[in-house]
Design a protein around this motif. Structure first.
Motif, PDB file in Angstrom:
ATOM      1  N   VAL A 147     -74.886  60.800 -80.086  1.00  0.00           N
ATOM      2  CA  VAL A 147     -74.087  61.630 -79.174  1.00  0.00           C
ATOM      3  C   VAL A 147     -72.886  60.834 -78.693  1.00  0.00           C
ATOM      4  CG1 VAL A 147     -74.060  62.946 -77.023  1.00  0.00           C
ATOM      5  CG2 VAL A 147     -76.169  62.805 -78.364  1.00  0.00           C
ATOM      6  N   LEU A 148     -71.714  61.447 -78.737  1.00  0.00           N
ATOM      7  CA  LEU A 148     -70.536  60.935 -78.041  1.00  0.00           C
ATOM      8  C   LEU A 148     -70.382  61.771 -76.774  1.00  0.00           C
ATOM      9  CD1 LEU A 148     -68.074  59.135 -77.766  1.00  0.00           C
ATOM     10  CD2 LEU A 148     -66.827  60.707 -79.284  1.00  0.00           C
ATOM     11  N   LEU A 149     -70.548  61.133 -75.618  1.00  0.00           N
ATOM     12  CA  LEU A 149     -70.506  61.811 -74.325  1.00  0.00           C
ATOM     13  C   LEU A 149     -69.171  61.489 -73.665  1.00  0.00           C
ATOM     14  CD1 LEU A 149     -72.035  63.418 -72.091  1.00  0.00           C
ATOM     15  CD2 LEU A 149     -72.885  61.201 -71.266  1.00  0.00           C
ATOM     16  N   THR A 150     -68.345  62.516 -73.443  1.00  0.00           N
ATOM     17  CA  THR A 150     -67.028  62.339 -72.856  1.00  0.00           C
ATOM     18  C   THR A 150     -66.842  63.315 -71.707  1.00  0.00           C
ATOM     19  OG1 THR A 150     -65.870  63.962 -74.248  1.00  0.00           O
ATOM     20  CG2 THR A 150     -66.133  61.741 -75.148  1.00  0.00           C
ATOM     21  N   HIS A 151     -65.855  63.026 -70.857  1.00  0.00           N
ATOM     22  CA  HIS A 151     -65.495  64.037 -69.857  1.00  0.00           C
ATOM     23  C   HIS A 151     -64.480  65.011 -70.448  1.00  0.00           C
ATOM     24  CE1 HIS A 151     -64.888  66.033 -66.098  1.00  0.00           C
ATOM     25  NE2 HIS A 151     -63.605  65.703 -66.055  1.00  0.00           N
ATOM     26  N   SER A 152     -63.443  64.490 -71.058  1.00  0.00           N
ATOM     27  CA  SER A 152     -62.405  65.332 -71.651  1.00  0.00           C
ATOM     28  C   SER A 152     -62.695  65.590 -73.120  1.00  0.00           C
ATOM     29  CB  SER A 152     -61.043  64.646 -71.526  1.00  0.00           C
ATOM     30  OG  SER A 152     -60.640  64.553 -70.183  1.00  0.00           O
ATOM     31  N   HIS A 185     -68.766  67.382 -73.867  1.00  0.00           N
ATOM     32  CA  HIS A 185     -67.697  67.132 -72.900  1.00  0.00           C
ATOM     33  C   HIS A 185     -67.730  68.174 -71.794  1.00  0.00           C
ATOM     34  CE1 HIS A 185     -64.902  70.493 -73.771  1.00  0.00           C
ATOM     35  NE2 HIS A 185     -65.355  70.410 -75.012  1.00  0.00           N
ATOM     36  N   GLY A 186     -66.975  67.906 -70.747  1.00  0.00           N
ATOM     37  CA  GLY A 186     -66.782  68.854 -69.651  1.00  0.00           C
ATOM     38  C   GLY A 186     -65.296  69.104 -69.451  1.00  0.00           C
ATOM     39  N   HIS A 187     -64.878  69.125 -68.162  1.00  0.00           N
ATOM     40  CA  HIS A 187     -63.475  69.123 -67.734  1.00  0.00           C
ATOM     41  C   HIS A 187     -62.761  70.462 -67.911  1.00  0.00           C
ATOM     42  CE1 HIS A 187     -59.872  67.225 -66.343  1.00  0.00           C
ATOM     43  NE2 HIS A 187     -59.218  67.310 -67.484  1.00  0.00           N
ATOM     44  N   ILE A 188     -63.076  71.218 -68.951  1.00  0.00           N
ATOM     45  CA  ILE A 188     -62.364  72.465 -69.223  1.00  0.00           C
ATOM     46  C   ILE A 188     -63.209  73.634 -68.721  1.00  0.00           C
ATOM     47  CG2 ILE A 188     -61.225  73.870 -70.956  1.00  0.00           C
ATOM     48  CD1 ILE A 188     -60.055  71.039 -70.606  1.00  0.00           C
ATOM     49  N   HIS A 189     -62.833  74.179 -67.564  1.00  0.00           N
ATOM     50  CA  HIS A 189     -63.594  75.277 -66.965  1.00  0.00           C
ATOM     51  C   HIS A 189     -63.282  76.578 -67.709  1.00  0.00           C
ATOM     52  CE1 HIS A 189     -64.815  73.118 -63.189  1.00  0.00           C
ATOM     53  NE2 HIS A 189     -63.860  72.316 -63.641  1.00  0.00           N
ATOM     54  N   PRO A 190     -64.328  77.285 -68.136  1.00  0.00           N
ATOM     55  CA  PRO A 190     -64.065  78.505 -68.919  1.00  0.00           C
ATOM     56  C   PRO A 190     -63.585  79.691 -68.095  1.00  0.00           C
ATOM     57  CG  PRO A 190     -66.424  78.136 -68.665  1.00  0.00           C
ATOM     58  CD  PRO A 190     -65.747  76.927 -68.102  1.00  0.00           C
ATOM     59  N   HIS A 191     -63.867  79.701 -66.768  1.00  0.00           N
ATOM     60  CA  HIS A 191     -63.444  80.798 -65.890  1.00  0.00           C
ATOM     61  C   HIS A 191     -63.842  82.158 -66.469  1.00  0.00           C
ATOM     62  CE1 HIS A 191     -61.339  77.901 -63.455  1.00  0.00           C
ATOM     63  NE2 HIS A 191     -60.566  77.542 -64.466  1.00  0.00           N
ATOM     64  N   GLY A 192     -65.076  82.243 -66.911  1.00  0.00           N
ATOM     65  CA  GLY A 192     -65.619  83.507 -67.399  1.00  0.00           C
ATOM     66  C   GLY A 192     -65.384  83.798 -68.860  1.00  0.00           C
ATOM     67  N   GLU A 193     -64.558  83.001 -69.527  1.00  0.00           N
ATOM     68  CA  GLU A 193     -64.313  83.225 -70.948  1.00  0.00           C
ATOM     69  C   GLU A 193     -65.449  82.634 -71.788  1.00  0.00           C
ATOM     70  OE1 GLU A 193     -60.607  81.568 -72.075  1.00  0.00           O
ATOM     71  OE2 GLU A 193     -59.445  82.674 -70.577  1.00  0.00           O
ATOM     72  N   ALA A 194     -65.685  83.222 -72.938  1.00  0.00           N
ATOM     73  CA  ALA A 194     -66.646  82.656 -73.874  1.00  0.00           C
ATOM     74  C   ALA A 194     -66.095  81.348 -74.424  1.00  0.00           C
ATOM     75  CB  ALA A 194     -66.914  83.630 -75.023  1.00  0.00           C
TER      76      ALA A 194
END
Length: 223
Positions: A147-152, A185-194
């Motif tokens: 696993v490569l675990l990143t924030h961005s 990764h995280g950082h990118i909020h989907p705001h309800g989008e798939a």
């Protein structure tokens, strides 16, 4: 095949209760920007290890060292540790936890003077160090990164065009060299989008804002 709970960026209220114990997992992977007491609760409630990388809204954990006596120091001086108690900080490291080999690169692209932000050049340098460390481990035991675990995210792989949410171009090279089965990764909020999973040369790229339950494939023993 280990099963993991992956989390980042948004607290899921049902997970911060005894309901989380319904999830039968081997490990918690946290991709940044969550309260550290939330991570501590998940690890304690599930009785499983937690591996994390910091996000751009997290405290600066660089320079902290734990002595053989269990005391934390920074710049050689004893100091309280601001990170999650008992969790493993994989940022800039390669760690073996819960049956998985995990490489970590926390933080976001630099967009102001806050902590855990890096220019593209700085992140490329950090990624090269992680690749070297993974290569040394592979020489010792023949095992690659799972696993490569990143924030961005990598640039152009689910990131955004605004300054704060651009991904890192250098992560493409890291994925090509490490060849993990999974990038979380995280950082990118989907705001309800798939948010569909993406593929980078056989590496599954997963945005885990909120949470996901994932089966982790064995790494493919890249460089």
């Amino acid at each position: 095949m280990p099963k993991v709970l992956t989390v980042s960026d948004e607290v899921v209220e049902d997970l911060w209760t005894a309901k989380v114990r319904a999830h039968q997992v081997d490990l918690v992977l946290a991709a940044g920007d969550l309260p550290y007491d939330y991570l501590e609760f998940l690890a304690d409630a599930l009785d499983r290890p937690c591996v994390f990388v910091p996000g751009n809204h997290d405290a600066d954990l660089t320079g902290y060292r734990r002595s053989s006596a269990g005391l934390w120091t920074r710049d050689g001086l004893p100091t309280p540790y601001p990170g999650p108690t008992g969790a493993v900080n994989a940022d800039g490291r390669v760690v073996d936890v819960g049956g998985l080999r995990i490489a970590g690169l926390g933080g976001s692209i630099r967009y102001n003077t806050g902590p855990n932000q890096w220019t593209e050049r700085q992140m490329a340098r950090r990624a090269r160090r992680v690749r070297r460390r993974a290569g040394l481990r592979r020489l010792r035991d023949g095992r690659g990164v799972d696993v490569l675990l990143t924030h961005s995210p990598p640039r152009g792989c689910g990131d955004r065009e605004d300054r704060a949410h651009r991904g890192f171009s250098c992560l493409h090279g890291a994925v090509a060299a490490l060849r993990p089965g999974l990038l979380v990764h995280g950082h990118i909020h989907p705001h309800g989008e798939a948010v569909p999973d993406r593929d980078m040369g056989g590496t599954r790229v997963v945005n885990t804002v909120g949470y996901r339950i994932l089966d982790i494939p064995e790494g493919r023993h890249g460089a």
